[in-house]
Scaffold this active site. Structure first.
Site, PDB file in Angstrom:
ATOM      1  N   LEU A 103       2.476  13.083  17.004  1.00  0.00           N
ATOM      2  CA  LEU A 103       3.180  12.956  18.284  1.00  0.00           C
ATOM      3  C   LEU A 103       4.664  12.639  18.089  1.00  0.00           C
ATOM      4  CD1 LEU A 103       0.524  11.088  20.436  1.00  0.00           C
ATOM      5  CD2 LEU A 103       1.185  13.490  20.531  1.00  0.00           C
TER       6      LEU A 103
ATOM      7  N   ARG B 282      -2.160  -9.075   0.223  1.00  0.00           N
ATOM      8  CA  ARG B 282      -2.835 -10.052  -0.645  1.00  0.00           C
ATOM      9  C   ARG B 282      -2.200 -10.096  -2.031  1.00  0.00           C
ATOM     10  NH1 ARG B 282      -8.749  -7.571  -0.114  1.00  0.00           N
ATOM     11  NH2 ARG B 282      -7.496  -5.896  -0.957  1.00  0.00           N
TER      12      ARG B 282
ATOM     13  N   GLY C 288       0.783  -1.238   0.000  1.00  0.00           N
ATOM     14  CA  GLY C 288       0.000   0.000   0.000  1.00  0.00           C
ATOM     15  C   GLY C 288       0.811   1.283   0.000  1.00  0.00           C
TER      16      GLY C 288
ATOM     17  N   HIS D 239      -4.799  14.437  15.173  1.00  0.00           N
ATOM     18  CA  HIS D 239      -3.534  15.181  15.222  1.00  0.00           C
ATOM     19  C   HIS D 239      -3.646  16.474  16.049  1.00  0.00           C
ATOM     20  CE1 HIS D 239      -2.361  12.329  12.293  1.00  0.00           C
ATOM     21  NE2 HIS D 239      -2.710  12.974  11.199  1.00  0.00           N
TER      22      HIS D 239
HETATM   23  N1  NDP Z   1      -1.391   6.903   3.049  1.00  0.00           N
HETATM   24  C1  NDP Z   1      -1.134   7.809   3.992  1.00  0.00           C
HETATM   25  O1  NDP Z   1      -0.429   8.803   3.770  1.00  0.00           O
HETATM   26  C2  NDP Z   1      -1.671   7.625   5.383  1.00  0.00           C
HETATM   27  C3  NDP Z   1      -2.378   6.492   5.728  1.00  0.00           C
HETATM   28  N2  NDP Z   1      -2.820   6.304   7.019  1.00  0.00           N
HETATM   29  C4  NDP Z   1      -3.532   5.096   7.403  1.00  0.00           C
HETATM   30  O2  NDP Z   1      -2.717   3.963   7.173  1.00  0.00           O
HETATM   31  C5  NDP Z   1      -3.473   2.853   6.771  1.00  0.00           C
HETATM   32  C6  NDP Z   1      -3.004   2.370   5.404  1.00  0.00           C
HETATM   33  O3  NDP Z   1      -3.112   3.441   4.486  1.00  0.00           O
HETATM   34  P1  NDP Z   1      -2.771   3.292   2.938  1.00  0.00           P
HETATM   35  O4  NDP Z   1      -1.491   2.583   2.763  1.00  0.00           O
HETATM   36  O5  NDP Z   1      -2.935   4.620   2.342  1.00  0.00           O
HETATM   37  O6  NDP Z   1      -3.941   2.354   2.434  1.00  0.00           O
HETATM   38  P2  NDP Z   1      -4.080   1.554   1.079  1.00  0.00           P
HETATM   39  O7  NDP Z   1      -5.437   1.858   0.542  1.00  0.00           O
HETATM   40  O8  NDP Z   1      -2.919   1.752   0.174  1.00  0.00           O
HETATM   41  O9  NDP Z   1      -4.132   0.061   1.623  1.00  0.00           O
HETATM   42  C7  NDP Z   1      -3.009  -0.660   2.070  1.00  0.00           C
HETATM   43  C8  NDP Z   1      -3.099  -2.089   1.561  1.00  0.00           C
HETATM   44  O10 NDP Z   1      -4.219  -2.716   2.167  1.00  0.00           O
HETATM   45  C9  NDP Z   1      -4.855  -3.586   1.243  1.00  0.00           C
HETATM   46  N3  NDP Z   1      -6.252  -3.153   1.117  1.00  0.00           N
HETATM   47  C10 NDP Z   1      -6.726  -2.019   0.577  1.00  0.00           C
HETATM   48  N4  NDP Z   1      -8.063  -1.956   0.678  1.00  0.00           N
HETATM   49  C11 NDP Z   1      -8.449  -3.087   1.278  1.00  0.00           C
HETATM   50  C12 NDP Z   1      -9.705  -3.630   1.660  1.00  0.00           C
HETATM   51  N5  NDP Z   1     -10.844  -2.958   1.454  1.00  0.00           N
HETATM   52  N6  NDP Z   1      -9.728  -4.821   2.289  1.00  0.00           N
HETATM   53  C13 NDP Z   1      -8.584  -5.482   2.526  1.00  0.00           C
HETATM   54  N7  NDP Z   1      -7.371  -5.017   2.177  1.00  0.00           N
HETATM   55  C14 NDP Z   1      -7.294  -3.845   1.565  1.00  0.00           C
HETATM   56  C15 NDP Z   1      -4.126  -3.456  -0.068  1.00  0.00           C
HETATM   57  O11 NDP Z   1      -3.190  -4.526  -0.132  1.00  0.00           O
HETATM   58  P3  NDP Z   1      -3.478  -5.908  -0.875  1.00  0.00           P
HETATM   59  O12 NDP Z   1      -4.665  -5.738  -1.759  1.00  0.00           O
HETATM   60  O13 NDP Z   1      -2.213  -6.198  -1.603  1.00  0.00           O
HETATM   61  O14 NDP Z   1      -3.701  -6.833   0.250  1.00  0.00           O
HETATM   62  C16 NDP Z   1      -3.344  -2.175   0.059  1.00  0.00           C
HETATM   63  O15 NDP Z   1      -2.131  -2.205  -0.653  1.00  0.00           O
HETATM   64  C17 NDP Z   1      -4.919   3.326   6.760  1.00  0.00           C
HETATM   65  O16 NDP Z   1      -5.474   3.024   7.992  1.00  0.00           O
HETATM   66  C18 NDP Z   1      -4.794   4.832   6.576  1.00  0.00           C
HETATM   67  O17 NDP Z   1      -5.870   5.528   7.076  1.00  0.00           O
HETATM   68  C19 NDP Z   1      -2.543   7.208   8.001  1.00  0.00           C
HETATM   69  C20 NDP Z   1      -1.846   8.357   7.713  1.00  0.00           C
HETATM   70  C21 NDP Z   1      -1.391   8.683   6.394  1.00  0.00           C
HETATM   71  O1  LIG Z   2      -2.782  11.808   8.673  1.00  0.00           O
HETATM   72  C1  LIG Z   2      -2.730  12.555   7.729  1.00  0.00           C
HETATM   73  O2  LIG Z   2      -1.717  13.436   7.658  1.00  0.00           O
HETATM   74  C2  LIG Z   2      -1.343  14.020   6.413  1.00  0.00           C
HETATM   75  C3  LIG Z   2      -0.478  15.224   6.760  1.00  0.00           C
HETATM   76  O3  LIG Z   2       0.667  14.815   7.449  1.00  0.00           O
HETATM   77  P1  LIG Z   2       1.938  15.798   7.540  1.00  0.00           P
HETATM   78  O4  LIG Z   2       2.872  15.087   8.426  1.00  0.00           O
HETATM   79  O5  LIG Z   2       2.428  15.969   6.123  1.00  0.00           O
HETATM   80  O6  LIG Z   2       1.450  17.088   8.081  1.00  0.00           O
HETATM   81  C4  LIG Z   2      -2.555  14.427   5.605  1.00  0.00           C
HETATM   82  O7  LIG Z   2      -2.140  14.843   4.311  1.00  0.00           O
HETATM   83  C5  LIG Z   2      -3.505  13.253   5.470  1.00  0.00           C
HETATM   84  O8  LIG Z   2      -4.713  13.698   4.849  1.00  0.00           O
HETATM   85  C6  LIG Z   2      -3.858  12.694   6.822  1.00  0.00           C
HETATM   86  O9  LIG Z   2      -4.553  11.464   6.656  1.00  0.00           O
END
Ligand code: NDP
Ligand SMILES: O=C1O[C@H](COP(=O)(O)O)[C@@H](O)[C@H](O)[C@H]1O
Length: 520
Positions: free
Chosen positions: A219, A76, A44, A279
């Site tokens: 944090l 997956r 992801g 945050h």
């Molecule tokens: N991206 C960001 O900058 C930030 C993300 N987060 C949090 O971190 C977590 C991961 O975020 P992020 O990497 O963006 O998420 P993604 O949407 O990229 O999901 C991560 C992985 O999870 C699997 N996945 C996606 N959707 C589903 C589903 N519906 N059911 C089961 N598996 C799924 C996929 O892997 P596969 O299909 O290969 O199994 C995917 O590569 C989330 O909780 C998000 O809120 C928090 C702060 C910032």
């Molecule tokens: O958790 C999140 O944070 C980013 C911003 O993080 P920063 O460290 O660059 O300030 C925000 O873009 C995103 O929407 C949110 O999910």
């Protein structure tokens, strides 16, 4: 040479100061043997952009010795080890100011990574994962040592319960081994009080609170961590930090870009759940809490909970919501969406220190700048013989990003023959003051804390509950459409109504003075 030759020593131990302070060493004194870091959701966005790069930087600084550490990616997607490595390679860059990476650094780090494919609710996948971890541990621990397993859930929260169940069933550190199993979970932890409590109960049935690390990356930011030091290690602030002297506090997050392909995800949450409830509220806790008994994580978290529990219900007239024009053009966003991409919310803390002082939390996407800061504005000076009031109030500002800095706006004599006054500042700009210091990325610091077993900078279950208690009634009113998001143009300050609310809350803008970060 940086002014005064300031530099930061590399930390050479995996044991944190706060634990050392407590004399707590049941686990951390045994820190040798294998450490398996398992990134679930390795395919992801977060894993690629934050988790693996943070691990890379910890590795470069010597915190993840190759003789002890192995990293497993799990998801997956059908991928080979090399596919995963190709996916993350381009993101493995050193933190600002660190020595540039070499291709050798990158390839040595990638050498530690192995990919396992499986689903999030199937026994086979997790049995296979456990087999691979155990194989590695067996090789590592042929002599003696402990097995440490750190599971990082870079996954949508919908799969947390099944993943935690699978870890508990199949992947715990084996009972014959000394060591630990810890689980890091990402926000959002639920969508409201009820769903968060449900998630907490599901995970809580499987793991002790001491094993659960709810990460809030704010944090881990350098200046957020400096807040307690500023407040409690400086005589300047101790007597002033209260309702007698402080008029209002702003905690602000601004981004100069929109939801950028994450519209579908964002629309289910909105800016309050994405930024403010977690945050900014965590930052508020550090600004407003009482002095903890010591730096022991539980004492700090106890004080944070008390502040949250003292927050009054939010009034609709102290909320302004906005949505930038063009947000609904994203095909994954419903055309009728009322989801706020901007919000200003005034919180009021009903206690002896803060009664009457508004805490104004503001966050927005697609605004005219990117920055995050804490701005504490003091009251006017009584008996204003210099007419300072015309020029502006004292402010204490902590700029969290970009260009970390702390400055105090104050009135001084205008240099020259006349006895006139002017606004100026005492300025601690990190880039200038700590030229050779590498400021760690928030994720680096927090992952290191999880390895050390230090929960100081993680959100405890009762903190989370108290945070949702504050925002859930407002969020439900917004979800029902009882509060409308006002349109604003991308690249602006957000709806003008937000500035009017700020003024109504008591903030006095300083005219004719703008702080400019000093250049080198
Ligand atoms: N991206 C960001 O900058 C930030 C993300 N987060 C949090 O971190 C977590 C991961 O975020 P992020 O990497 O963006 O998420 P993604 O949407 O990229 O999901 C991560 C992985 O999870 C699997 N996945 C996606 N959707 C589903 C589903 N519906 N059911 C089961 N598996 C799924 C996929 O892997 P596969 O299909 O290969 O199994 C995917 O590569 C989330 O909780 C998000 O809120 C928090 C702060 C910032
Ligand atoms: O958790 C999140 O944070 C980013 C911003 O993080 P920063 O460290 O660059 O300030 C925000 O873009 C995103 O929407 C949110 O999910």
């Amino acid at each position: 040479m940086a002014s005064g030759g300031w530099h930061m020593e590399k930390r050479s131990t995996l044991k944190s100061d706060s634990l050392a302070d407590k004399g707590e060493d049941s686990e951390s004194s045994l820190e040798c043997g294998s450490l398996s870091i398992i990134v679930l959701g390795a395919s992801g966005d977060l894993a690629k952009k934050k988790t693996f790069p943070a691990l890379f930087n910890l590795y470069r600084q010597g915190f993840l010795p190759p003789s002890e550490v192995h990293i497993f990616g799990y998801a997956r997607s059908k991928m080979t080890d090399d596919d995963l490595k190709d996916r993350i390679r381009g993101y493995l860059v050193p933190s600002k100011n660190a020595t540039p990476e070499t291709s050798e650094d990158v390839s040595n780090f990638l050498h530690l990574i192995q990919y396992v494919s499986g689903s999030y609710d199937s026994e086979e996948g997790f049995q296979l994962l456990d087999k691979e971890i155990s194989k590695y541990e067996y090789e590592q621990n042929r002599q003696e040592g402990i097995s440490r397993r750190l599971f990082y859930l870079a996954l949508p929260p919908s799969v947390y319960p099944s993943v935690c169940r699978m870890i508990k069933l199949h992947c715990m550190t084996k009972s014959g081994n000394v060591g630990w199993t810890r689980v890091v979970v990402e926000k959002p932890f639920g969508k409201d009080l009820e769903s968060a409590e449900q998630l907490s109960s599901q995970i809580g049935e499987l793991f002790d609170e001491s094993q659960i690390y709810r990460i809030d990356h704010y944090l881990g930011k350098e200046l957020v961590q400096n807040m307690l030091v500023m407040r409690f290690a400086n005589r300047f602030f101790l007597p002033l930090w209260n309702r007698d002297n402080i008029d209002n506090v702003q905690i602000v997050f601004r981004e100069d870009f929109g939801t950028e392909g994450r519209g579908g995800y964002f629309d289910q949450y909105g800016i309050i759940r994405d930024i403010i409830q977690n945050h900014l509220l965590q930052v508020l806790c550090l600004v407003a809490m009482e002095k903890p008994v010591s730096l022991t994580p539980e004492y700090i978290r106890d004080e944070k909970v008390k502040v949250l529990q003292a927050v009054n219900p939010i009034k609709d007239e102290e909320v302004v919501l906005g949505q930038y024009e063009g947000y609904r053009d994203d095909p994954t966003v419903p055309k009728t969406s009322n989801t706020p991409t901007f919000a200003t919310v005034v919180l009021r803390i009903h206690n002896e220190r803060w009664e009457g002082v508004p805490f104004i939390l503001k966050a927005g996407k697609a605004l005219n700048s990117r920055k995050a800061e804490i701005r504490v504005q003091f009251k006017d000076v009584p008996g204003d013989i210099f007419k300072c009031k015309k020029q502006g109030r004292n402010e204490f500002v902590m700029r969290l990003q970009p260009s970390e800095s702390i400055y105090m706006k104050l009135t001084v004599k205008q240099p020259g023959l006349e006895m006139s006054t002017v606004q100026s500042e005492l300025d601690l700009s990190y880039k200038q003051r700590y030229q050779e210091v590498v400021i760690p990325e928030a994720y680096e610091r927090l992952i290191l804390d999880t390895i050390r077993g230090d929960q100081q900078h993680f959100v405890r279950r009762d903190e989370l509950k108290a945070a949702w208690e504050i925002f859930t009634p407002l969020l439900h009113r917004i979800d029902k459409g009882q509060l409308k998001s006002l349109p604003y143009k991308p690249g602006t300050r957000g709806p003008v109504e937000a500035d009017a609310l700020l003024e109504k809350a008591g903030y006095v803008q300083t005219h004719g003075y703008i702080w400019v970060p000093p250049s080198l």
